[in-house]
Design a protein around this motif. Structure first.
Motif, PDB file in Angstrom:
ATOM      1  N   GLY A  34       0.784  -1.219   0.000  1.00 62.99           N
ATOM      2  CA  GLY A  34       0.000   0.000   0.000  1.00 62.99           C
ATOM      3  C   GLY A  34       0.820   1.274   0.000  1.00 62.99           C
ATOM      4  O   GLY A  34       2.042   1.264   0.184  1.00 62.99           O
ATOM      5  N   VAL A  35       0.116   2.375  -0.202  1.00 59.51           N
ATOM      6  CA  VAL A  35       0.681   3.719  -0.150  1.00 59.51           C
ATOM      7  C   VAL A  35      -0.188   4.562   0.772  1.00 59.51           C
ATOM      8  O   VAL A  35      -1.364   4.259   0.982  1.00 59.51           O
ATOM      9  CB  VAL A  35       0.765   4.367  -1.543  1.00 59.51           C
ATOM     10  N   GLY A  36       0.410   5.638   1.304  1.00 60.66           N
ATOM     11  CA  GLY A  36      -0.352   6.470   2.220  1.00 60.66           C
ATOM     12  C   GLY A  36       0.105   7.912   2.232  1.00 60.66           C
ATOM     13  O   GLY A  36       1.141   8.276   1.659  1.00 60.66           O
ATOM     14  N   TYR A  37      -0.679   8.713   2.927  1.00 59.30           N
ATOM     15  CA  TYR A  37      -0.398  10.130   3.154  1.00 59.30           C
ATOM     16  C   TYR A  37      -0.147  10.289   4.644  1.00 59.30           C
ATOM     17  O   TYR A  37      -0.965   9.858   5.457  1.00 59.30           O
ATOM     18  CB  TYR A  37      -1.595  10.973   2.709  1.00 59.30           C
ATOM     19  N   SER A  38       0.987  10.906   5.006  1.00 56.07           N
ATOM     20  CA  SER A  38       1.356  11.044   6.412  1.00 56.07           C
ATOM     21  C   SER A  38       1.408  12.503   6.837  1.00 56.07           C
ATOM     22  O   SER A  38       1.883  13.367   6.093  1.00 56.07           O
ATOM     23  CB  SER A  38       2.735  10.431   6.674  1.00 56.07           C
ATOM     24  N   ILE A  39       0.932  12.755   8.037  1.00 49.75           N
ATOM     25  CA  ILE A  39       1.063  14.034   8.716  1.00 49.75           C
ATOM     26  C   ILE A  39       1.888  13.735   9.959  1.00 49.75           C
ATOM     27  O   ILE A  39       1.597  12.774  10.675  1.00 49.75           O
ATOM     28  CB  ILE A  39      -0.308  14.606   9.105  1.00 49.75           C
ATOM     29  N   ALA A  40       2.929  14.541  10.220  1.00 50.53           N
ATOM     30  CA  ALA A  40       3.846  14.186  11.297  1.00 50.53           C
ATOM     31  C   ALA A  40       4.286  15.402  12.104  1.00 50.53           C
ATOM     32  O   ALA A  40       4.416  16.507  11.584  1.00 50.53           O
ATOM     33  CB  ALA A  40       5.071  13.486  10.719  1.00 50.53           C
ATOM     34  N   LYS A  41       4.523  15.143  13.364  1.00 51.86           N
ATOM     35  CA  LYS A  41       5.257  16.057  14.234  1.00 51.86           C
ATOM     36  C   LYS A  41       6.675  15.509  14.239  1.00 51.86           C
ATOM     37  O   LYS A  41       6.920  14.430  14.783  1.00 51.86           O
ATOM     38  CB  LYS A  41       4.680  16.072  15.649  1.00 51.86           C
ATOM     39  N   PRO A  42       7.649  16.202  13.637  1.00 55.57           N
ATOM     40  CA  PRO A  42       8.972  15.616  13.434  1.00 55.57           C
ATOM     41  C   PRO A  42       9.823  15.494  14.698  1.00 55.57           C
ATOM     42  O   PRO A  42      10.854  14.833  14.673  1.00 55.57           O
ATOM     43  CB  PRO A  42       9.622  16.565  12.432  1.00 55.57           C
ATOM     44  N   GLY A  43       9.398  16.123  15.791  1.00 56.47           N
ATOM     45  CA  GLY A  43      10.216  16.083  16.995  1.00 56.47           C
ATOM     46  C   GLY A  43      11.356  17.084  16.941  1.00 56.47           C
ATOM     47  O   GLY A  43      12.233  17.098  17.797  1.00 56.47           O
ATOM     48  N   TYR A  44      11.365  17.913  15.923  1.00 52.54           N
ATOM     49  CA  TYR A  44      12.399  18.922  15.719  1.00 52.54           C
ATOM     50  C   TYR A  44      11.693  20.219  15.360  1.00 52.54           C
ATOM     51  O   TYR A  44      11.088  20.327  14.307  1.00 52.54           O
ATOM     52  CB  TYR A  44      13.331  18.482  14.589  1.00 52.54           C
ATOM     53  N   GLY A  45      11.705  21.176  16.244  1.00 57.61           N
ATOM     54  CA  GLY A  45      10.968  22.411  16.003  1.00 57.61           C
ATOM     55  C   GLY A  45       9.494  22.235  16.303  1.00 57.61           C
ATOM     56  O   GLY A  45       9.048  21.179  16.747  1.00 57.61           O
ATOM     57  N   GLN A  46       8.730  23.255  16.041  1.00 51.57           N
ATOM     58  CA  GLN A  46       7.301  23.252  16.380  1.00 51.57           C
ATOM     59  C   GLN A  46       6.398  23.124  15.158  1.00 51.57           C
ATOM     60  O   GLN A  46       5.237  23.488  15.225  1.00 51.57           O
ATOM     61  CB  GLN A  46       6.962  24.545  17.144  1.00 51.57           C
ATOM     62  N   GLN A  47       6.899  22.657  14.065  1.00 51.54           N
ATOM     63  CA  GLN A  47       6.083  22.607  12.858  1.00 51.54           C
ATOM     64  C   GLN A  47       5.537  21.210  12.573  1.00 51.54           C
ATOM     65  O   GLN A  47       5.888  20.238  13.224  1.00 51.54           O
ATOM     66  CB  GLN A  47       6.895  23.114  11.674  1.00 51.54           C
ATOM     67  N   THR A  48       4.674  21.140  11.582  1.00 53.77           N
ATOM     68  CA  THR A  48       4.112  19.877  11.113  1.00 53.77           C
ATOM     69  C   THR A  48       4.686  19.582   9.739  1.00 53.77           C
ATOM     70  O   THR A  48       4.762  20.457   8.890  1.00 53.77           O
ATOM     71  CB  THR A  48       2.569  19.985  11.032  1.00 53.77           C
ATOM     72  N   TYR A  49       5.120  18.334   9.538  1.00 48.91           N
ATOM     73  CA  TYR A  49       5.602  17.882   8.233  1.00 48.91           C
ATOM     74  C   TYR A  49       4.499  17.064   7.578  1.00 48.91           C
ATOM     75  O   TYR A  49       3.667  16.460   8.238  1.00 48.91           O
ATOM     76  CB  TYR A  49       6.833  16.992   8.385  1.00 48.91           C
ATOM     77  N   ARG A  50       4.526  17.022   6.264  1.00 46.38           N
ATOM     78  CA  ARG A  50       3.582  16.205   5.503  1.00 46.38           C
ATOM     79  C   ARG A  50       4.364  15.411   4.455  1.00 46.38           C
ATOM     80  O   ARG A  50       5.409  15.846   4.009  1.00 46.38           O
ATOM     81  CB  ARG A  50       2.542  17.084   4.818  1.00 46.38           C
ATOM     82  N   GLY A  51       3.805  14.264   4.086  1.00 47.89           N
ATOM     83  CA  GLY A  51       4.503  13.478   3.084  1.00 47.89           C
ATOM     84  C   GLY A  51       3.804  12.193   2.726  1.00 47.89           C
ATOM     85  O   GLY A  51       2.595  12.048   2.903  1.00 47.89           O
ATOM     86  N   VAL A  52       4.586  11.238   2.251  1.00 51.06           N
ATOM     87  CA  VAL A  52       4.054   9.980   1.730  1.00 51.06           C
ATOM     88  C   VAL A  52       4.620   8.800   2.507  1.00 51.06           C
ATOM     89  O   VAL A  52       5.655   8.904   3.162  1.00 51.06           O
ATOM     90  CB  VAL A  52       4.360   9.813   0.228  1.00 51.06           C
ATOM     91  N   ALA A  53       3.930   7.697   2.381  1.00 52.80           N
ATOM     92  CA  ALA A  53       4.364   6.438   2.997  1.00 52.80           C
ATOM     93  C   ALA A  53       4.108   5.312   1.996  1.00 52.80           C
ATOM     94  O   ALA A  53       3.220   5.405   1.151  1.00 52.80           O
ATOM     95  CB  ALA A  53       3.597   6.177   4.287  1.00 52.80           C
ATOM     96  N   ALA A  54       4.895   4.265   2.119  1.00 53.19           N
ATOM     97  CA  ALA A  54       4.679   3.031   1.360  1.00 53.19           C
ATOM     98  C   ALA A  54       4.911   1.881   2.331  1.00 53.19           C
ATOM     99  O   ALA A  54       5.776   1.966   3.205  1.00 53.19           O
ATOM    100  CB  ALA A  54       5.632   2.929   0.181  1.00 53.19           C
TER     101      ALA A  54
END
Length: 176
Positions: A34-54
């Protein structure tokens, strides 16, 4: 006479034994990719990262399986930072009608590209996750998952990214 009888029973009984072995050995396991869409708190800084997963799951037994997973999440503020992870591990799942909740424990490598490409370093990571697959027909699965990672060796006591992933997978089935 006794020897002939034993020989006939031995030869005649092999077809019965063969029939039992065929049905139990007809399926090695289940595979889904499968494939997916990820929303993440990277643990570095106060921002949100977005990206893909497989991901790929191979279920070995009734409730046990293995999983391999990839994430690529990027900063949304233009600083060119990203995290990329490669993981593999075990999972325990339970099929309940169309729903298959699971937990997993993973081990892998995390690659961190620091802001403005100052440096790019790799770290060992450990992860745990919980989620569920929802079956839509014989081949399609929807997934919702939460994962917490722990990167060792990262400065200031480590890095602990958190991911929420929504995905879709193709489930390969074998005839029974």
């Amino acid at each position: 006479m006794t020897g002939r009888l034993a020989f006939v029973l031995l030869i005649g009984g092999t077809s019965i034994l063969h029939a039992q072995a065929t049905t139990t050995a007809s399926r090695a396991g289940d595979l889904q990719i499968g494939v997916g869409y990820s929303i993440a708190k990277p643990g570095y800084g106060q921002q949100t990262y977005r990206g893909v997963a497989a991901y790929a799951d191979f279920n070995l037994r009734t409730h046990l399986g293995v999983e391999a997973e990839f994430h690529q999440i990027d900063s949304q503020n233009g600083d060119q930072s990203y995290q990329r992870t490669y993981e593999a591990g075990g999972r325990y799942f339970y099929d309940y009608r169309s729903l298959a909740p699971y937990i997993k424990a993973m081990f892998g490598i995390g690659n961190f590209n620091y802001p403005f490409s100052q440096t790019n370093l790799a770290y060992t990571l450990f992860a745990g996750g919980i989620g569920a697959d929802y079956k839509i027909g014989p081949h399609l699965r929807l997934r919702g998952e939460y994962e917490l990672q722990r990167w060792s060796g990262f400065s200031n006591g480590g890095l602990t990214p958190q991911f929420v992933t929504f995905g879709v997978a193709y489930h390969f089935t074998e005839p029974r």
